[in-house]
Design an enzyme around this catalytic site. Structure first.
Site, short mmCIF file in Angstrom:
data_model
loop_
_atom_site.label_atom_id
_atom_site.label_comp_id
_atom_site.label_asym_id
_atom_site.label_seq_id
_atom_site.Cartn_x
_atom_site.Cartn_y
_atom_site.Cartn_z
CE LYS A 62 -2.29 -1.05 3.86
NZ LYS A 62 -1.67 -2.52 4.05
CG ASN A 74 -2.74 2.91 7.15
OD1 ASN A 74 -2.87 2.84 8.48
ND2 ASN A 74 -1.99 1.99 6.59
CG HIS A 77 -4.47 -6.75 10.22
ND1 HIS A 77 -3.82 -6.39 11.05
CD2 HIS A 77 -4.13 -6.14 9.05
CE1 HIS A 77 -2.82 -5.77 10.42
NE2 HIS A 77 -2.90 -5.20 9.24
#
Length: 478
Positions: free
Chosen positions: A133, A156, A203
């Site tokens: 990302k 982020n 996650h």
């Protein structure tokens, strides 16, 4: 993809007198509380912790007139009309269950930023995925800047969207990195164009299941206006595009390391080419850049470059700017960073490879490899990673709390690969690991730090772990 028109605009957000509860102090909670308070909301911050740092943060907010409750993040304050949560708070926390029962909406800081945008706000080109990302967003911003556009890499990546949206600087377009946590709490986000780079288990303790994790990633496609960019090699990303409800006319655009078909970007004889944003894409292709323009030219990084190029092309950026932006881009430290060559052996720092998916991409870029791995597994399993990477492994040196999981996977799937299991778990273990790796390596090999694990068992973060690796390599080369 759904074909129904999606409304992207919304009425101005009026917070005056509204009782808003902010869940959690920290990087996003404190700015959110300040923004809400400044806009006339009655703000209560709740926080599980009650340590010295939290008390100092609470005093800062109380001085502004914000109510803060420490050591009690489970109870919904009476009269709450809206919750704004920090990304780390899990959806199954009692506070959110109570909010659901009381029909109180829950937003994240990204949702709040989206709602507070002005009428002439810059469109968002959004990026998510299990890995890549940050690199992709930085590549995208570099390409946009090369096209002469006012832009920034935000979200982020460490730059608060609230600060950007409410700041005085104006932008033509934003390159936005979004995590699955942030997307979970951003129901009304509608990007210009977006991509899910890849999907792998990560996650899951937060999301509860792979299906829930993927669904949250897929939220990034909702309401896209121009292009939903997916990974041809990862069918799950294309499935998320098919399930998304987008604006009429929005296109599905794939990226591939192979020869692209129509409506795809790909690679032909060392050239990145576009068959999506060209006239007569069934017959024509546009050269964008050379593989050599991508730093580093590892397969997964070329995929990142193609995704960034697709988003930029969706925004109308010319081909020359893709080339110039990729040439200008330099990756952050600890992402396949070449540290040194010693006695014909290359030493590569990919400390950022904190999960199996990232480590597999890193391992695929070199052959043969002396692999330094281990740390905190975060519930991961390593059989698939080891089985796929075994043919490239010269040897493995294992460190960290959960190294036994990798050792056992190596025993099952690569029993011929020599393994050094280091019990030492203080930060000095890295020098021993690099020393052992140097002993095992032969000229032409790569010693690769791609831990496939988090770092917090031995280090403050992956940056410190990578720094320790680089320092050890330099010490051996002195």
């Amino acid at each position: 993809m759904g074909s129904g028109k999606v409304t992207t605009g919304s009425a101005p957000l009026d917070l005056r007198g509204k009782h808003v509860t902010v869940a959690g102090l920290g990087v996003s909670g404190i700015p959110a509380a300040k923004v809400l308070h400044a806009r006339g909301a009655r703000v209560t911050v709740v926080n599980d912790g009650d340590d010295a740092r939290a008390r100092a943060q609470a005093e800062e907010l109380r001085a502004l007139g914000v109510t803060v409750r420490l050591g009690d993040g489970a109870t919904l304050p009476e009269g709450t009309e809206l919750i704004v949560t920090t990304p780390g708070w899990k959806p199954d926390k009692p506070l959110f269950l109570a909010a659901a029962e009381a029909s109180v909406p829950v937003w994240g800081d990204v949702e709040l930023a989206w709602r507070l945008r002005g009428p002439d706000a810059a469109p968002w080109l959004a990026v998510t995925g299990t890995n890549g990302k940050t690199t992709t967003v930085q590549m995208l911003a570099s390409i946009l800047k090369a096209a002469g556009l006012r832009t920034a890499a935000v979200g982020n990546i460490g730059v608060s969207l609230l600060d950007v949206v409410l700041g005085e600087e104006t932008y033509d377009v934003l390159a936005v990195e979004l995590s699955s946590y942030q997307l979970h709490w951003a129901p009304s986000l509608r990007a210009h164009s977006a991509t899910v780079l890849n999907l792998a288990p990560d996650h899951l303790d937060w999301h509860g299941s792979m299906e829930a994790y993927a669904a949250d990633k897929g939220r990034i496609y909702e309401g896209n206006r121009v292009a939903c960019v997916y990974n041809v090699a990862d069918k799950r990303t294309e499935d998320l595009v098919r399930e998304a409800d987008v604006e009429e006319g929005c296109r599905a655009v794939g990226f591939t390391l192979g020869t692209p078909g129509p409506s795809q970007l790909g690679v032909v004889e060392g050239i990145l080419v576009d068959r999506a944003f060209v006239e007569n894409r069934h017959k024509n292709a546009q050269e964008l850049a050379e593989v050599a323009d991508v730093d580093p030219p590892a397969p997964h990084n070329i995929a990142n470059a193609l995704a960034a190029a697709a988003l930029a092309r969706a925004f109308g950026v010319p081909a020359a700017a893709v080339r110039d932006g990729l040439r200008a881009f330099r990756p952050d430290a600890h992402r396949i960073t070449h540290v040194a060559d010693l006695d014909g052996v290359s030493y590569i720092d990919d400390s950022k490879a904190t999960n199996t998916h990232a480590a597999e991409a890193s391992l695929a870029a070199y052959d043969p490899i002396v692999w330094i791995a281990g740390g905190l597994a975060k519930g991961a399993t390593f059989d698939e990673l080891v089985a796929r990477s075994a043919p490239r492994l010269r040897a493995a040196v294992l460190i960290g709390a959960d190294r036994a999981l990798i050792r056992d996977a190596l025993a099952r799937h690569a029993p011929e690969v020599p393994v050094v299991d280091l019990e030492q778990t203080d930060t000095g273990a890295m020098l021993r690991a690099v020393t052992e790796a140097r002993r095992l390596a032969r000229p032409g090999d790569t010693v690769l730090l791609a831990p496939a694990c988090a770092s917090m068992d031995m280090f403050t973060n992956y940056n410190q772990r990578g720094d320790a690796f680089a320092a050890a390599v330099r010490e051996l080369g002195a």
